[in-house]
Design an enzyme around this catalytic site. Structure first.
Site, PDB file in Angstrom:
ATOM      1  CG  ASN A 189     -11.028  98.230  56.122  1.00  0.00           C
ATOM      2  OD1 ASN A 189     -10.946  97.448  55.371  1.00  0.00           O
ATOM      3  ND2 ASN A 189     -10.461  99.314  56.259  1.00  0.00           N
ATOM      4  CB  ALA A 190     -13.264  96.023  51.885  1.00  0.00           C
ATOM      5  CE1 TYR A 220     -16.605  92.524  55.019  1.00  0.00           C
ATOM      6  CE2 TYR A 220     -17.379  90.790  55.948  1.00  0.00           C
ATOM      7  CZ  TYR A 220     -17.417  91.367  55.192  1.00  0.00           C
ATOM      8  OH  TYR A 220     -18.355  91.458  54.217  1.00  0.00           O
ATOM      9  CB  CYS A 236     -17.069  97.989  68.453  1.00  0.00           C
ATOM     10  SG  CYS A 236     -17.004  96.451  68.032  1.00  0.00           S
ATOM     11  CD  GLU A 242     -19.636  99.046  71.535  1.00  0.00           C
ATOM     12  OE1 GLU A 242     -19.427  99.281  70.511  1.00  0.00           O
ATOM     13  OE2 GLU A 242     -20.496  98.252  72.066  1.00  0.00           O
ATOM     14  CB  CYS A 272     -18.508  92.662  71.158  1.00  0.00           C
ATOM     15  SG  CYS A 272     -16.662  93.773  70.994  1.00  0.00           S
ATOM     16  CB  CYS A 287     -16.671  97.048  73.056  1.00  0.00           C
ATOM     17  SG  CYS A 287     -16.410  97.311  71.538  1.00  0.00           S
TER      18      CYS A 287
HETATM   19  N1  THU Z   1     -20.522  96.491  66.731  1.00  0.00           N
HETATM   20  C1  THU Z   1     -20.064  97.490  67.476  1.00  0.00           C
HETATM   21  O1  THU Z   1     -19.872  98.954  67.236  1.00  0.00           O
HETATM   22  N2  THU Z   1     -20.242  97.469  69.064  1.00  0.00           N
HETATM   23  C2  THU Z   1     -20.277  96.231  69.489  1.00  0.00           C
HETATM   24  O2  THU Z   1     -20.082  96.033  70.651  1.00  0.00           O
HETATM   25  C3  THU Z   1     -20.657  94.960  68.671  1.00  0.00           C
HETATM   26  C4  THU Z   1     -20.638  95.308  67.348  1.00  0.00           C
HETATM   27  C5  THU Z   1     -20.351  96.791  65.325  1.00  0.00           C
HETATM   28  C6  THU Z   1     -19.054  96.084  64.628  1.00  0.00           C
HETATM   29  C7  THU Z   1     -19.707  95.953  63.039  1.00  0.00           C
HETATM   30  O3  THU Z   1     -19.448  97.233  62.428  1.00  0.00           O
HETATM   31  C8  THU Z   1     -21.266  96.051  63.430  1.00  0.00           C
HETATM   32  O4  THU Z   1     -21.549  96.280  64.489  1.00  0.00           O
HETATM   33  C9  THU Z   1     -21.923  94.446  63.298  1.00  0.00           C
HETATM   34  O5  THU Z   1     -21.267  93.511  63.817  1.00  0.00           O
END
Ligand code: THU
Length: 157
Positions: free
Chosen positions: A65-66, A68, A73, A75, A112, A115
């Site tokens: 999203n713009a 942020y 994520c 997951e 991350c 998640c």
């Molecule tokens: N991202 C995920 O989808 N999963 C993670 O566990 C880490 C990061 C995404 C979030 C963002 O859209 C992009 O990766 C860069 O951080």
């Protein structure tokens, strides 16, 4: 004072062909899910696939999203969707894959912290270990349960 150590156990495979049929299906679904990623800002396309005990798979991908922090994520997109669509089903595994410029990343993308915490919650809700498959083009890492990726899980409430 006592020094303590926590070890993390996981298996590494060189190809998805070495996985069990069920694991391979989940891993392939995660790779497929990278195609639905909406990542105009990072260009990092993440896909996730949640496997239920009855064999059904729910896929999700990262949605940016713009503003942020409003994005999500892959997951959590997959896990929230899976639980909302099938609140009474048991989740048994989640696979995660990432691609850049249409190429599956060579080494696995690791989830991350947020998640991992959400995975832990749905593992708790399901009442069985949730396997975590981190899928790269040249390496696949398999964790038998979320605890292995999130030692000392918060479960105190
Ligand atoms: N991202 C995920 O989808 N999963 C993670 O566990 C880490 C990061 C995404 C979030 C963002 O859209 C992009 O990766 C860069 O951080």
């Amino acid at each position: 004072m006592t020094n303590k150590e926590i070890k993390i156990a996981y298996k590494e495979f060189e190809s998805i062909d070495q996985l069990s049929a069920q694991e391979r299906k989940t891993a392939l679904a995660a790779i497929e899910a990278t195609a639905s990623s909406y990542a105009p800002y990072s260009g990092f396309n993440v896909g996730a696939a949640v496997m239920f005990s009855d064999g059904e798979i729910i896929k999700g991908s990262n949605q940016e999203n713009a503003a942020y922090p409003s994005g999500l994520c892959a997951e959590r997109t997959a896990l929230f969707y899976a639980s909302a669509a099938h609140p009474d089903k048991t989740m048994t595994a989640i696979a995660i894959a990432a691609s850049q410029n249409g190429q599956l990343c060579s080494t696995p993308a690791t989830p991350c912290g947020a998640c991992r915490q959400v995975m832990a919650q749905y593992q708790f809700k399901s009442g069985v270990p949730m396997k975590v498959l981190l899928v790269g083009a040249s390496q696949i890492w398999v964790f038998d349960k979320v605890d292995d990726l999130l030692p000392l899980i918060f479960d105190s409430i």
